[in-house]
Design an enzyme around this catalytic site. Structure first.
Site, PDB file in Angstrom:
ATOM      1  N   SER A 178       0.197   1.590  -3.072  1.00 16.89           N
ATOM      2  CA  SER A 178       1.253   0.913  -2.479  1.00 16.89           C
ATOM      3  C   SER A 178       1.396   1.089  -1.419  1.00 16.89           C
ATOM      4  CB  SER A 178       2.545   1.287  -3.561  1.00 16.89           C
ATOM      5  OG  SER A 178       3.553   0.623  -3.659  1.00 16.89           O
ATOM      6  N   THR A 179       3.076   1.311  -1.125  1.00 20.37           N
ATOM      7  CA  THR A 179       3.359   1.287   0.328  1.00 20.37           C
ATOM      8  C   THR A 179       2.565   1.948   1.738  1.00 20.37           C
ATOM      9  OG1 THR A 179       5.203   1.386   0.237  1.00 20.37           O
ATOM     10  CG2 THR A 179       4.809   2.029   2.218  1.00 20.37           C
ATOM     11  N   HIS A 204       0.091  -3.018  -4.820  1.00 14.18           N
ATOM     12  CA  HIS A 204       1.220  -3.861  -4.991  1.00 14.18           C
ATOM     13  C   HIS A 204       1.278  -3.912  -3.974  1.00 14.18           C
ATOM     14  CE1 HIS A 204       2.658  -0.044  -7.370  1.00 14.18           C
ATOM     15  NE2 HIS A 204       2.225  -0.886  -7.755  1.00 14.18           N
ATOM     16  N   MET A 297       4.833   4.514  -2.879  1.00 13.40           N
ATOM     17  CA  MET A 297       6.182   4.952  -2.677  1.00 13.40           C
ATOM     18  C   MET A 297       6.587   5.340  -4.201  1.00 13.40           C
ATOM     19  SD  MET A 297       9.506   6.008  -1.359  1.00 13.40           S
ATOM     20  CE  MET A 297      11.167   5.788  -2.497  1.00 13.40           C
ATOM     21  N   ASP A 300       3.758   4.754  -9.680  1.00 12.71           N
ATOM     22  CA  ASP A 300       3.209   4.103 -11.078  1.00 12.71           C
ATOM     23  C   ASP A 300       1.773   4.660 -10.410  1.00 12.71           C
ATOM     24  OD1 ASP A 300       2.231   2.381 -12.008  1.00 12.71           O
ATOM     25  OD2 ASP A 300       1.671   0.758 -10.666  1.00 12.71           O
TER      26      ASP A 300
END
Length: 364
Positions: A178-179, A204, A297, A300
């Site tokens: 993600s991030t 993401h 973050m 997930d």
């Protein structure tokens, strides 16, 4: 003790956009918009007096473009930056250049009906800002929505079960990020040889960016990188990026793997969801798979990676030191889902070692 608010500076040449974003972010009790600027020069003057925790930055602006300003920020005093840019193919390359320069996230800002689009993505914008505030920002040269009910992967498919006999198939790697993941994934995939196993990736990202992201990676990697399509067969030497806003699942027909792209509710508040990919991989690949959880973050992927490990898959997590945000790996480790924690630059070597020597040797 009162929690300190995330202080935000908005930089956008549109007065209406600045007003809308100020209102959206100001509705969150954890965010404080300390100011706005119509261009990078005005923003630079503001930064001389007060440093925000996060900057929300447009790319296409007069006087100085946002990308140039971002590079100056990262060279002089790195601050977490969220890019809020028009989500078109023409601007996607600029967006990825911004991520490469150090931006930690992107939020689409369509050219048509911008006000309504921003209001509809208000939860996404607020989450991006709060996530960015926790990020470690570093220039590339130093590196190698509204809140919804939090659903599990049960919303997409039932929990995996051990079958009586699981046939040996081609090996497969599944990665979740993600991030900070866009540049971390570039580092990993660039280091892989053309004969590596097939790779499925959930990063993401909003719709409209994943195809451009895949094209960018394909242009710099020895392996083939593409946006995944429903029903296509997974081939060795190819990495498949889950399309934005749709879940990606691994399935199997005989001894061959193929991809299913499905709609459905967000899982772990994300679509695509790493948990969904990992659960399907646990079910259909078992010990023939390697799961890797990377910077990001939230949580997930933690439950799905544990399901993979329970069904015999090898599992790895990126370490805290090399993560932009050590959220997803941390949660996976806490769940007992991770066999081995490694740095970002070790992940390609782990994939190659696992592919060449087998699960037992790679985990030893």
């Amino acid at each position: 003790m009162t929690k300190q608010k995330v202080r935000v500076l908005i930089v956008d040449d549109s007065a209406s956009v600045r007003q809308i974003m100020t209102s959206i972010l100001g509705e969150d009790p954890e965010i404080d918009v300390i100011g706005t600027a119509a261009d990078p020069f005005a923003a630079a003057r503001r930064l001389q007096n007060e440093l925000p925790d996060v900057i929300v930055l447009d790319i296409e602006m007069p006087k100085m473009d946002g990308l140039t300003f971002l590079r100056k920020i990262m060279a002089q005093h790195p601050i977490p930056v969220v890019i809020c840019s028009s989500a078109t193919d023409d601007s996607s390359q600029l967006t990825f250049e911004a991520l490469e320069a150090g931006a930690v996230d992107i939020v689409p800002k369509p050219r048509v009906d911008t006000r309504q689009a921003l209001l509809e993505s208000s939860g996404r914008l607020r989450d991006a800002v709060k996530s960015a505030a926790r990020a470690r920002v570093r220039p590339r040269s130093e590196r190698r929505m509204l809140v919804e009910k939090k659903l599990t992967a049960d919303a997409i498919m039932p929990p995996p079960v051990e079958t009586r006999s699981r046939p040996t198939t081609e090996r497969i790697v599944c990665i979740g990020a993600s991030t900070g993941g866009t540049e971390a994934l570039a580092d990993v995939l660039e280091a892989l040889p053309a004969d590596c196993p097939g790779i499925l990736i959930v990063q993401h990202m909003p719709p409209g960016f994943t195809a451009a992201f895949a094209r960018r990676l394909n242009s710099i990697c020895a392996i083939t990188v593409k946006e995944a399509e429903d029903g296509e067969t997974v081939h060795a030497g190819c990495a498949y990026i889950a399309p934005g806003a749709r879940h990606m699942l691994l399935q199997r027909s005989g001894l061959r793997y193929h991809i299913a792209i499905k709609d459905g509710p967000p899982v772990s508040r994300h679509r695509p969801s790493v948990d969904v990919l990992f659960r399907s991989t646990a079910q259909y690949a078992g010990r023939n798979a390697l799961g890797v959880i990377m910077t990001g973050m939230g949580d997930d992927g933690a439950r799905g990676l544990l399901e993979m490990r329970k069904l015999g898959a090898a599992t790895r997590a990126q370490n805290e030191e090399s993560c932009v945000v050590f959220g997803m790996p941390k949660e996976a480790i806490a769940h007992g889902a991770v066999e081995k924690v490694v740095s970002l630059d070790q992940i390609p070597r782990e994939i190659i070692k696992w592919h060449q020597t087998g699960h037992a040797a790679a985990a030893s």
